[in-house]
Design a protein around this motif. Structure first.
Motif, short mmCIF file in Angstrom:
data_model
loop_
_atom_site.label_atom_id
_atom_site.label_comp_id
_atom_site.label_asym_id
_atom_site.label_seq_id
_atom_site.Cartn_x
_atom_site.Cartn_y
_atom_site.Cartn_z
N ASP A 133 14.02 -24.27 -11.51
CA ASP A 133 15.14 -25.14 -11.92
C ASP A 133 16.28 -24.35 -12.53
OD1 ASP A 133 13.74 -27.29 -11.02
OD2 ASP A 133 13.02 -27.94 -12.99
N ASP A 134 15.97 -23.25 -13.25
CA ASP A 134 17.01 -22.44 -13.88
C ASP A 134 17.89 -21.78 -12.82
OD1 ASP A 134 18.30 -21.11 -16.15
OD2 ASP A 134 17.36 -19.29 -15.36
N ALA A 148 20.06 -24.43 -11.15
CA ALA A 148 21.15 -24.85 -12.03
C ALA A 148 22.27 -23.80 -12.05
CB ALA A 148 20.63 -25.08 -13.44
N LYS A 149 21.91 -22.53 -12.07
CA LYS A 149 22.92 -21.45 -12.07
C LYS A 149 23.72 -21.45 -10.77
CE LYS A 149 20.69 -18.12 -15.20
NZ LYS A 149 20.00 -16.80 -15.27
N GLU A 156 24.19 -24.04 -8.73
CA GLU A 156 25.03 -25.24 -8.71
C GLU A 156 26.25 -25.06 -9.61
OE1 GLU A 156 22.27 -28.30 -9.85
OE2 GLU A 156 21.64 -28.69 -7.77
N ARG A 157 26.05 -24.47 -10.78
CA ARG A 157 27.17 -24.24 -11.69
C ARG A 157 28.17 -23.26 -11.09
NH1 ARG A 157 24.42 -22.95 -15.95
NH2 ARG A 157 24.61 -20.67 -15.84
#
Length: 293
Positions: free
Chosen positions: A188-189, A192-193, A195-196
């Motif tokens: 997930d980390d 998330a990176k 996507e950001r």
């Protein structure tokens, strides 16, 4: 020497592989061949770049990828074919189609392509039958649909961006895009990176307008990762048509059809659907073909 490039990278610290393309010359060549208006230039350009990125990922030296988009919109069907280096050619059924823009200078590609249909990928990797995957169109914007294809047909979570900026004289000012694949083990980390990074990088055409290269684009989007270059290679709009291939196509018409051409027209003039090459067969050429048959 072409300035168009594909770069492929791997993250050293995460299960991510990525490719990016800068393809202004390639898309401009397609525009000139097919005499496309801006919305068709955009749609065909995005399709060519997506196909080029897919072709460049093939491990088979003589492999090829065909990408077809049939959305039921005013542009009709769009097709691109890439070799294993990423050299690509393509067509759009209605290059002169027009739809109202979303905003000044922002063509409505989704409406022009349509969503009543499919995106189909055929990969020829030297097996008896090509691998074929197809997904229903989500938006007709092409990048979204390519993302859906990788997720649904190849089970690879993917981020895709494709952009073509058309100048006021209808020529291509810049064109490029990227594919980012999350490999097994991406937690997930990592997601998330990525996507950001995609959100913060913004429009790929704005990056290219500012002078960014394919390498710069990936470093901007994947700024939170330690990236390693795998390959960097030139790409171009490349057609593999030849007089020999066109002759074979004429042979396939059969004796009666060739006789009709001689009687009615006295010659045959064939234009390659992918490029602007014209092949003329005069009466003697056609009679020689008849003799062969």
């Amino acid at each position: 020497m072409t300035k168009d490039r594909i770069i492929r990278m791997l993250a050293r610290d995460a299960p991510i592989k990525a490719s990016a393309i800068c393809a202004r010359e390639l898309v401009e060549r397609a525009r000139q061949i097919h005499m496309t208006l801006p919305v068709a230039t955009n749609a065909l350009g995005r399709t060519l770049m997506a196909c080029s990125l897919m072709g460049n990922q093939l491990k088979e030296e003589h492999g090829a990828v065909t990408l077809r988009i049939q959305g039921g919109g005013p542009l009709g069907s769009i097709m691109a074919v890439s070799d294993s280096m990423g050299n690509v050619r393509g067509t759009v059924q209605n290059p002169q189609a027009e739809v109202p823009p979303l905003a000044p200078g922002k063509p409505d590609v989704g409406t022009a392509v349509g969503v009543d249909g499919n995106l189909t990928v055929s990969k020829d990797i030297g097996l008896r039958e090509p691998y074929v995957g197809s997904v229903g169109l989500l938006s007709g914007e092409i990048a979204d649909d390519v993302t859906a294809y990788f997720y649904e047909s190849e089970q690879i979570p993917t981020a895709c961006a494709l952009g073509v900026l058309v100048d006021t004289d209808q020529s291509v000012q810049c064109a490029g895009g990227y594919l980012i694949h999350l490999l097994p083990g991406a937690d997930d980390d990592v997601i998330a990176k990525v996507e950001r990074g995609v959100v913060e990088a913004g429009s790929v055409t704005k990056l290219l307008q500012s002078g960014a290269s394919a390498l710069d684009v990936l470093h901007t989007v994947l700024k939170d990762f330690d990236l390693e270059i795998l390959t960097e290679s030139p790409v171009e709009y490349r057609c593999y048509c030849s007089r020999e291939r066109v002759t074979n196509a004429l042979r396939s018409l059969g004796r009666e059809e060739i006789k009709s051409l001689i009687a009615e027209q006295g010659q045959a003039e064939l234009t390659c659907k992918f490029c602007d090459a014209v092949y003329v067969f005069d009466r003697d050429d056609l009679r020689a073909l008849l003799t062969e048959l």
